[in-house]
Design an enzyme around this catalytic site. Structure first.
Site, mmCIF file in Angstrom:
data_model
loop_
_atom_site.group_PDB
_atom_site.id
_atom_site.type_symbol
_atom_site.label_atom_id
_atom_site.label_comp_id
_atom_site.label_asym_id
_atom_site.label_seq_id
_atom_site.Cartn_x
_atom_site.Cartn_y
_atom_site.Cartn_z
ATOM 1 N N TRP A 28 4.805 16.938 8.108
ATOM 2 C CA TRP A 28 4.194 15.580 7.897
ATOM 3 C C TRP A 28 4.894 14.248 8.801
ATOM 4 C CZ3 TRP A 28 2.677 18.500 4.643
ATOM 5 C CH2 TRP A 28 0.316 18.684 4.085
ATOM 6 N N TRP A 30 5.334 10.522 9.168
ATOM 7 C CA TRP A 30 5.815 9.751 8.639
ATOM 8 C C TRP A 30 6.903 10.450 7.813
ATOM 9 C CZ3 TRP A 30 4.663 5.206 5.588
ATOM 10 C CH2 TRP A 30 3.623 5.466 4.681
ATOM 11 N N ASP A 31 6.469 11.447 7.187
ATOM 12 C CA ASP A 31 7.879 12.046 5.969
ATOM 13 C C ASP A 31 8.879 12.408 7.074
ATOM 14 O OD1 ASP A 31 4.776 12.426 4.874
ATOM 15 O OD2 ASP A 31 6.312 13.239 2.398
ATOM 16 N N GLN A 93 0.184 9.148 11.769
ATOM 17 C CA GLN A 93 0.583 8.089 10.891
ATOM 18 C C GLN A 93 1.365 7.319 10.994
ATOM 19 O OE1 GLN A 93 1.926 11.667 7.575
ATOM 20 N NE2 GLN A 93 0.364 11.150 6.874
ATOM 21 N N GLY A 148 -1.046 6.278 5.492
ATOM 22 C CA GLY A 148 -0.416 6.804 4.939
ATOM 23 C C GLY A 148 -0.282 6.422 2.942
ATOM 24 N N ASP A 150 -3.701 6.930 1.335
ATOM 25 C CA ASP A 150 -4.966 7.652 0.952
ATOM 26 C C ASP A 150 -6.219 7.274 0.936
ATOM 27 O OD1 ASP A 150 -3.130 9.289 2.933
ATOM 28 O OD2 ASP A 150 -3.683 10.875 1.424
ATOM 29 N N ARG A 183 -5.120 12.550 -8.373
ATOM 30 C CA ARG A 183 -5.300 12.636 -6.644
ATOM 31 C C ARG A 183 -6.347 11.791 -6.401
ATOM 32 N NH1 ARG A 183 -1.989 14.911 -3.095
ATOM 33 N NH2 ARG A 183 -3.951 16.022 -1.959
ATOM 34 N N TRP A 333 -2.454 6.202 -4.487
ATOM 35 C CA TRP A 333 -2.342 5.216 -4.120
ATOM 36 C C TRP A 333 -2.555 3.580 -4.661
ATOM 37 C CZ3 TRP A 333 2.141 4.193 -1.269
ATOM 38 C CH2 TRP A 333 2.476 5.862 -0.587
ATOM 39 N N GLU A 376 6.983 12.676 -6.122
ATOM 40 C CA GLU A 376 5.609 11.881 -5.562
ATOM 41 C C GLU A 376 5.561 10.364 -5.831
ATOM 42 O OE1 GLU A 376 2.525 14.544 -5.180
ATOM 43 O OE2 GLU A 376 2.278 13.593 -3.248
HETATM 44 C C1 9WN Z 1 -2.449 13.868 3.531
HETATM 45 C C2 9WN Z 1 3.010 13.973 2.378
HETATM 46 C C3 9WN Z 1 2.250 13.237 2.657
HETATM 47 C C4 9WN Z 1 1.666 11.946 3.118
HETATM 48 C C5 9WN Z 1 1.018 10.796 2.651
HETATM 49 C C6 9WN Z 1 0.249 10.658 1.374
HETATM 50 C C7 9WN Z 1 0.046 12.139 0.992
HETATM 51 C C8 9WN Z 1 -1.634 13.670 2.155
HETATM 52 C C9 9WN Z 1 -2.340 14.497 1.098
HETATM 53 O O1 9WN Z 1 1.085 13.532 1.338
HETATM 54 O O2 9WN Z 1 -1.000 12.964 2.129
HETATM 55 O O3 9WN Z 1 -2.061 13.129 4.723
HETATM 56 O O4 9WN Z 1 -2.878 15.417 1.367
HETATM 57 O O5 9WN Z 1 -2.596 13.717 -0.151
HETATM 58 O O6 9WN Z 1 -0.125 10.143 0.777
HETATM 59 O O7 9WN Z 1 1.557 9.335 3.050
HETATM 60 O O8 9WN Z 1 2.443 11.689 4.144
HETATM 61 O O9 9WN Z 1 3.397 13.677 2.166
#
Ligand code: 9WN
Length: 404
Positions: A28, A30-31, A93, A148, A150, A183, A333, A376
């Site tokens: 990913w 920004w990760d 992202q 980021g 979501d 989720r 979030w 997380e």
């Molecule tokens: C969709 C990977 C990502 C982070 C995001 C977080 C979550 C993904 C998901 O996980 O998003 O990109 O499937 O939920 O919200 O910030 O980059 O860790």
């Protein structure tokens, strides 16, 4: 005892680190930047490779893709390469990559690395400017995933205004690895997939004039401005002119004032389609504190200290206003505290003269990461871990705070 470095080793895939082995089996965007910031203390070489692997997947238009897929794991995450018809997702992202590149260089100075990554980072920022920035001077996102954050309440009204939903089959492999109560819902996924499909079917070209989801987000733009400041430092180290980056950072910082809400006492997101500022306090609206010249720094510190975010009285910094009807302590979030936003706010507190609080937040971040097996996110009231465990950026950023 398992350490944060063990988590990063476990999730290392030879050229990059996955956010977690089960829930998020790909790279990913920004990760990887947050991960590189921690990895630089474990292995600067791996940290450089982490970033350069992502940059290899840069699109010709400069965008850095949200996800680079591991094709051998395509059934384990949805939507994957089969949905996108490509080895990378077309969305983006938040732009934290230049910040990471600078910090990686600071851990082990390497001008050759900086010279290699600089043109890619400039092209990435140029994409934001050329394809995503309108008259306001702020970049807009075209999907909740691009923020980021979501399922932030910022996206509730804009998503509700979209009558359509995805008509294909909705797979939810994510629910094998995290509780459904932690989720996004199927209704939200229906909207997410509708938007992703529409964007994909317009070749991800940003030219769909009727596209129904376009918002300016304070966290995305604050990270862009901070990354421009990092690019200025990188340019200086390379003997290049830092001024264009400094000017861009100043103009984004000034433009962020159009997202200030006096009623909320925070910045917020603007829906370009409806021209509405979203009436919610979220951690994204506090993140502009990472900018040295942000106009409302004192107000942001007051928001952090007050009842909505209760700095020092709850675990880390909640993702959403503790007093709001929409607050949910376990739901992704919409309430839980996350380790990347805590890390950013350690920097923001330090920058604006609150060193003691920055140190306390850093210590709490490290302690909770270790005690809860690198979750997380966590419930801000009970400290209970939520989402998946052994999550890479939680481990990486705990290492970085411990090493400073
Ligand atoms: C969709 C990977 C990502 C982070 C995001 C977080 C979550 C993904 C998901 O996980 O998003 O990109 O499937 O939920 O919200 O910030 O980059 O860790």
């Amino acid at each position: 005892m398992s350490t944060a470095a063990d988590v990063l080793n476990e999730n290392w895939r030879g050229t990059h680190t996955v956010p977690s082995g089960g829930l998020y089996p790909h790279q990913w965007s920004w990760d990887s930047a947050f991960i590189a910031i921690g990895l630089r203390h474990v292995s600067p070489k791996r940290a450089r490779l982490e970033l350069e692997t992502l940059l290899k997947s840069q699109w010709p238009d400069g965008r850095l893709p949200q996800i680079v897929f591991d094709l051998s794991r395509d059934n384990d995450y949805f939507p994957g390469a089969a949905f996108w018809g490509a080895s990378t997702a077309g969305l983006i992202q938040p732009p934290n990559h230049a910040i990471a590149a600078l910090l990686v260089h600071e851990a082990e100075p390497d001008l050759a690395f900086l010279g290699r990554v600089y043109p890619h980072l400039v092209a990435w920022h140029h994409y934001l400017l050329a394809r995503r920035t309108g008259e306001s001077g702020l970049a807009h996102i075209v999907h909740p995933w691009e923020s980021g954050l979501d399922n932030s309440p910022y996206w509730d009204a804009p998503l509700a205004a979209i009558g359509e939903t995805y008509r294909g089959e909705l797979a939810r492999p994510d629910l094998l690895h995290a509780a459904a109560t932690e989720r996004p819902s199927n209704a939200e996924y229906g909207k997410y997939l509708y938007l992703a499909e529409r964007y994909r079917d317009h070749d991800c070209d940003d030219e769909d004039a009727e596209y129904p989801f376009r918002l300016e987000d304070p966290l995305v733009n604050a990270l862009w401005a901070k990354s421009e400041l990092a690019l200025a430092q990188i340019a200086r180290a390379l003997g290049l002119d830092p001024a264009p980056h400094e000017h861009r950072a100043a103009s984004i910082t000034a433009a962020l004032e159009t997202l200030w809400s006096p009623e909320l006492g925070t910045y917020t997101a603007r829906d370009i389609v409806s021209a509405q500022l979203q009436p919610y306090r979220t951690v994204a609206g506090i993140i502009p504190l990472i900018l040295p010249d942000i106009a409302h720094a004192a107000d942001l510190l007051a928001a952090l200290d007050g009842p909505h975010f209760a700095l020092g009285r709850v675990a880390l910094v909640p993702s959403h206003d503790l007093t709001a009807d929409t607050f949910d302590a376990s739901l992704y979030w919409r309430g839980p505290s996350w380790f990347n936003t805590a890390w950013l706010l350690v920097d923001g507190l330090e920058l604006h003269g609150r060193s003691r609080d920055a140190a306390a937040l850093a210590a709490q971040t490290i302690e909770l990461a270790e005690r809860c097996d690198y979750p997380e996110y966590i419930d801000p009231h009970s400290d209970a871990p939520r989402g998946t465990r052994r999550f890479s950026w939680t481990a990486a950023l705990a290492i970085d705070l411990a090493e400073r």
